[in-house]
Design an enzyme around this catalytic site. Structure first.
Site, short mmCIF file in Angstrom:
data_model
loop_
_atom_site.label_atom_id
_atom_site.label_comp_id
_atom_site.label_asym_id
_atom_site.label_seq_id
_atom_site.Cartn_x
_atom_site.Cartn_y
_atom_site.Cartn_z
N ASP A 292 0.82 -1.20 0.00
CA ASP A 292 0.00 0.00 0.00
C ASP A 292 0.86 1.26 0.00
O ASP A 292 1.99 1.27 0.47
CB ASP A 292 -0.97 0.01 1.18
CG ASP A 292 -0.29 -0.04 2.54
OD1 ASP A 292 0.68 -0.81 2.69
OD2 ASP A 292 -0.71 0.69 3.46
N GLU B 134 -0.06 -0.97 5.92
CA GLU B 134 1.01 -0.44 6.75
C GLU B 134 0.90 1.06 6.89
O GLU B 134 1.14 1.62 7.96
CB GLU B 134 2.38 -0.80 6.16
CG GLU B 134 3.55 -0.59 7.12
CD GLU B 134 4.13 0.81 7.09
OE1 GLU B 134 4.92 1.15 7.99
OE2 GLU B 134 3.79 1.60 6.18
#
Length: 383
Positions: free
Chosen positions: A76, A141
């Protein structure tokens, strides 16, 4: 190998994987790892509409007692911000001069691509490797980090999976590739403070109680308090106010409440309990009526100098001639979760100058050396 990482990196950047959307990155990576002999297991977690994509991949070595090295990272990326301020489309990988631009180029799709190609090359060169190679990847994250690595680590712990070494692909290099390796991180403890007053008219302060006036001395003391002196591995604990709000918007109303958001980045010389206790005692000493809520994002972790730091340091020196410095500065990472299961965790990746910025980039001349550093680290530890 040198010409294999860039195409994979460009494919990853082209996937708009803003947290928690993986946008197909794990399918792409998983297919490459499966072809290299890895067993794949999806550990997706979270509610519908905010599903987090997680991948655990393992290629077992020939020795049942051999060490396990895991590459960890996240697919991400943070939002792009104002697209008009980007020189080129953030999800169209673009080479300009000696740099590759795109969201995630530095944080951390270059590391992901380099890790995959390094593992492929390692397996091809050493098909009978004794130790095992693993990947632990998530799409959560940059966001809340509630359904990503922390969930995977707990599942691995429950099944008794041993992890001996972990390399997290966070961008750690400051001026040159290889100059900094993170061998720990500070803890992060946030507080939401509400100071309760009595709303009233500014012309009649005797009939009200202004929480801004009451809280000001306490906030000033919090700002100058020395929480600890740090140690050989960590700088002193810091306290910062991030948001403060009070009032109705009218100029003639004394507010009835003051809200303050603050954060501690703390060393191993302090604990969440000691910081909570000291803050509460200070507020009580100032006679404030408060409501105080805490959020612990992560505790500090430290990997002492050992096999992993030596192996990656030797790999960096071989490829770049740079002597890596160990550091614990910066924000938090998923290393804080992995360290609960794995005794040796370090973070290493490319230049971090552009992370989360407009026109994020990676220097082109760092991509192939980074791949070789990861491969040499595998060789140093698993053969």
């Amino acid at each position: 190998m040198d010409d294999l990482t860039l195409p994979l990196l460009e494919q990853l950047i082209a996937r708009p994987s803003v947290t928690p959307d993986d946008a197909g990155c794990l399918e792409l990576i998983g297919a490459r790892l499966a072809a290299a002999g890895f067993d794949l297991e999806r550990m997706d977690s979270g509610p519908d509409g905010a599903r987090v994509h997680n991948l655990w991949a393992l290629r077992r070595g020939t020795s049942a007692d051999g060490p396990v090295l895991v590459f960890a990272g996240h697919t991400d990326v943070v939002p792009t911000g104002d697209l008009a301020r980007w020189t080129s489309d953030p999800f169209v990988p673009t080479v300009r001069g000696d740099r590759l631009f795109g969201r995630g180029a530095a944080d951390m799709k270059t590391s992901l691509a380099a890790m995959v190609v390094a593992a492929e090359d390692f397996v091809a060169r050493h098909p009978g490797h004794a130790g095992s190679v693993a990947f632990l990847l998530t799409s959560d994250e940059e966001g809340p980090a509630r359904d990503g690595t922390v969930v995977c680590v707990e599942r691995l712990r429950q099944r008794g999976q041993r992890l001996d070494y972990c390399v997290v692909g966070e961008p750690t290099s400051v001026e040159r590739l290889g100059d900094t390796v993170k061998n720990g991180r500070r803890g992060s403890l946030s507080g939401r403070l509400r100071v309760i007053g009595v709303q009233g008219h500014v012309a009649y302060p005797q009939l009200a109680r202004n929480p801004v006036h009451q809280a000001a001395p306490a906030l000033a003391e919090l700002a100058v308090t020395e929480w600890d002196g740090g140690n050989d591995h960590f700088p002193p604990t810091t306290f910062q106010i991030s948001n403060i709000a009070a009032g109705t918007g009218a100029g003639n109303v004394i507010p009835g409440e003051l809200a303050v958001d603050f954060n501690f980045r703390f060393s191993t010389e302090s604990t969440p309990e000691s910081l909570r206790r000291r803050v509460r005692a200070l507020l009580d000493r100032h006679g404030l009526e408060v409501v105080l809520d805490w959020t612990l994002s992560g505790e500090p972790f430290l990997t002492p100098v050992g096999e992993l730091s030596a192996a990656i340091g030797a790999a960096i020196a071989s490829e770049t001639g740079v002597t890596a410095q160990l550091s614990t500065t910066g924000g938090t990472s998923d290393g804080r979760f992995i360290a609960k299961l794995c005794p040796q965790v370090v973070e290493f990746g490319p230049l971090n100058a552009s992370i989360h910025k407009i026109d994020e980039y990676v220097p082109l001349d760092q991509i192939a050396p980074l791949t070789r550093i990861y491969r040499r680290t595998l060789e140093n530890l698993l053969l």
